[in-house]
Design an enzyme around this catalytic site. Structure first.
Site, PDB file in Angstrom:
ATOM      1  N   LYS A 198       0.841  -1.192   0.000  1.00  9.08           N
ATOM      2  CA  LYS A 198       0.000   0.000   0.000  1.00  9.08           C
ATOM      3  C   LYS A 198       0.871   1.235   0.000  1.00  9.08           C
ATOM      4  CE  LYS A 198      -3.615   2.327   2.573  1.00  9.08           C
ATOM      5  NZ  LYS A 198      -4.609   2.201   3.658  1.00  9.08           N
ATOM      6  N   LYS A 251      -1.910  -1.548  -4.059  1.00  8.21           N
ATOM      7  CA  LYS A 251      -2.823  -0.411  -4.029  1.00  8.21           C
ATOM      8  C   LYS A 251      -2.058   0.878  -4.058  1.00  8.21           C
ATOM      9  CE  LYS A 251      -5.896   1.703  -0.748  1.00  8.21           C
ATOM     10  NZ  LYS A 251      -6.336   1.716   0.619  1.00  8.21           N
TER      11      LYS A 251
HETATM   12  C1  PBG Z   1      -7.485   3.054   5.299  1.00  9.16           C
HETATM   13  C2  PBG Z   1      -7.689   2.989   3.846  1.00  9.16           C
HETATM   14  C3  PBG Z   1      -7.495   3.986   2.865  1.00  9.16           C
HETATM   15  C4  PBG Z   1      -7.949   3.448   1.670  1.00  9.16           C
HETATM   16  C5  PBG Z   1      -8.371   2.159   1.940  1.00  9.16           C
HETATM   17  N1  PBG Z   1      -8.180   1.881   3.279  1.00  9.16           N
HETATM   18  C6  PBG Z   1      -7.055   5.383   2.961  1.00  9.16           C
HETATM   19  C7  PBG Z   1      -5.726   5.755   3.401  1.00  9.16           C
HETATM   20  O1  PBG Z   1      -4.820   4.960   3.605  1.00  9.16           O
HETATM   21  O2  PBG Z   1      -5.586   6.975   3.595  1.00  9.16           O
HETATM   22  C8  PBG Z   1      -8.001   4.166   0.350  1.00  9.16           C
HETATM   23  C9  PBG Z   1      -9.006   3.645  -0.616  1.00  9.16           C
HETATM   24  C10 PBG Z   1      -9.364   4.556  -1.722  1.00  9.16           C
HETATM   25  O3  PBG Z   1      -8.730   5.610  -1.956  1.00  9.16           O
HETATM   26  O4  PBG Z   1     -10.318   4.219  -2.417  1.00  9.16           O
HETATM   27  N2  PBG Z   1      -6.197   3.157   5.754  1.00  9.16           N
END
Ligand code: PBG
Length: 329
Positions: A198, A251
């Protein structure tokens, strides 16, 4: 033929008709491989629109369950619930509440449609007043102090009936903590969909509007991956698999297809990719102007994510895609 190219090779032969192209296509895409994110909020009443995510809403538990069932009926592979807090505090106290919106939406969906596949996001950022994904100590995210909380949150979701829990906090060893929590509490069959790779991405902007989860101070670069790195992402995935991840996720999706392709070549677990809020919002905005052909661009983008190596794709387009697919059938 120019040069020495063999005249017998004609790559256009298999492109002649729609059916020839179909039966020789290298990758396929169907609603089954898609996972629909759903935002569940406390309280009753009508769905609340999110301006930066057109077509996505914050829903009461009942509405979230209705949407989850409709998605399953429409052929979407799974849903992924995100919760919103009634009252945030520095400890994210509501994150592991048995009567919280996510646990209730899971129970509701599973009792209405026991065969629907339900996943839940496991992270503190929507529950903490500071908006960080873990607990803060002296202004820093305290990795190890956060782990028991994430494990408790995952156990709450598993007890409600979740098939998959999806840790997205990017704390080191969160998968191990969650796996041992689940096993200890009697949920050895609850699977972990790890947000392993991520990135610290600007593409999450609209999601943070939706979940009201932007960090109040600082940013997430102290725990999410630097966009300049790919090897770091492969180490994250390897570690999560070692700790017990059943599925590993990359992601965002489209800007990180190189990472996905490298992960596909290296690991044998199922891989997922998350077409995040910013990717979705950009297509929606351009489509609203009439600048791009929405179904075509969505099919091409999701198809590219599959081609790069994703078995599963989390996308806000899951339901619309399923309805386009039905229309075309
Ligand atoms: C929670 C999380 C996030 C997303 C999914 N789980 C946001 C972040 O890390 O700030 C982003 C998903 C999206 O942008 O559609 N940590």
């Amino acid at each position: 033929m120019p040069g020495d190219a063999p005249s017998s090779v004609r790559l256009r032969r298999l492109r002649r008709t729609p059916l020839l192209r179909d039966i020789t296509a290298e990758t396929r895409l169907s609603a089954r491989e898609l996972i629909l994110p759903i935002f569940v909020r406390p309280g009753r009443g009508a769905p609340e629109k999110i301006p930066s995510l057109p077509g996505v809403e914050r829903r009461s538990v009942d509405d979230a369950v209705r949407l989850a069932v409709a998605a399953a009926d429409g052929g979407v592979g799974a849903v992924l619930f995100f919760g919103l807090a009634r009252r945030k505090d520095p400890e994210g106290s509501e994150a592991a509440a048995d009567d919280g919106p996510v646990a209730r939406a899971v129970r509701g969906t599973k009792s209405a449609r026991p065969d629907a596949i339900v996943a839940t996001d496991v992270c503190l950022c929507a529950y903490t007043s500071h908006g960080h994904c873990g607990l803060l100590r002296d202004g820093q995210v305290d990795n190890d102090a956060t782990l028991p909380l994430l494990a408790r949150m995952a156990v709450t979701h598993a007890r409600a009936g979740a098939d998959l829990v999806a840790p997205s906090a990017m704390m080191d060893h969160q998968v191990a903590a969650i796996r041992s929590g689940l096993d200890r509490e009697g949920f050895p069959n609850t699977a972990i969909l790890a947000y392993a790779a991520k990135y610290a991405s600007a593409f999450y902007g609209p999601f943070r509007d939706a979940a009201d989860s932007a960090p109040a101070v600082g940013d997430r670069r102290g725990y999410q991956i630097d966009p300049r790195n790919a090897r770091d992402a492969l180490r994250e995935i390897a570690l999560d698999i070692e700790e017990g991840a059943d599925i590993a996720m990359v992601k965002p999706a489209l800007p990180y297809l190189d990472v996905l392709a490298r992960a596909r070549a290296r690991f044998d677990v199922p891989l997922a990719a998350y077409q995040v809020s910013g990717e979705y919002a950009m297509i929606k905005a351009a489509a609203a102007q009439g600048w791009v052909d929405e179904p075509a661009i969505v099919r091409e983008s999701l198809g590219a994510i599959r081609r790069a190596g994703a078995d599963l794709i989390v996308t806000y387009y899951a339901r619309e895609f399923a309805s386009w697919e039905r229309g075309a059938a």
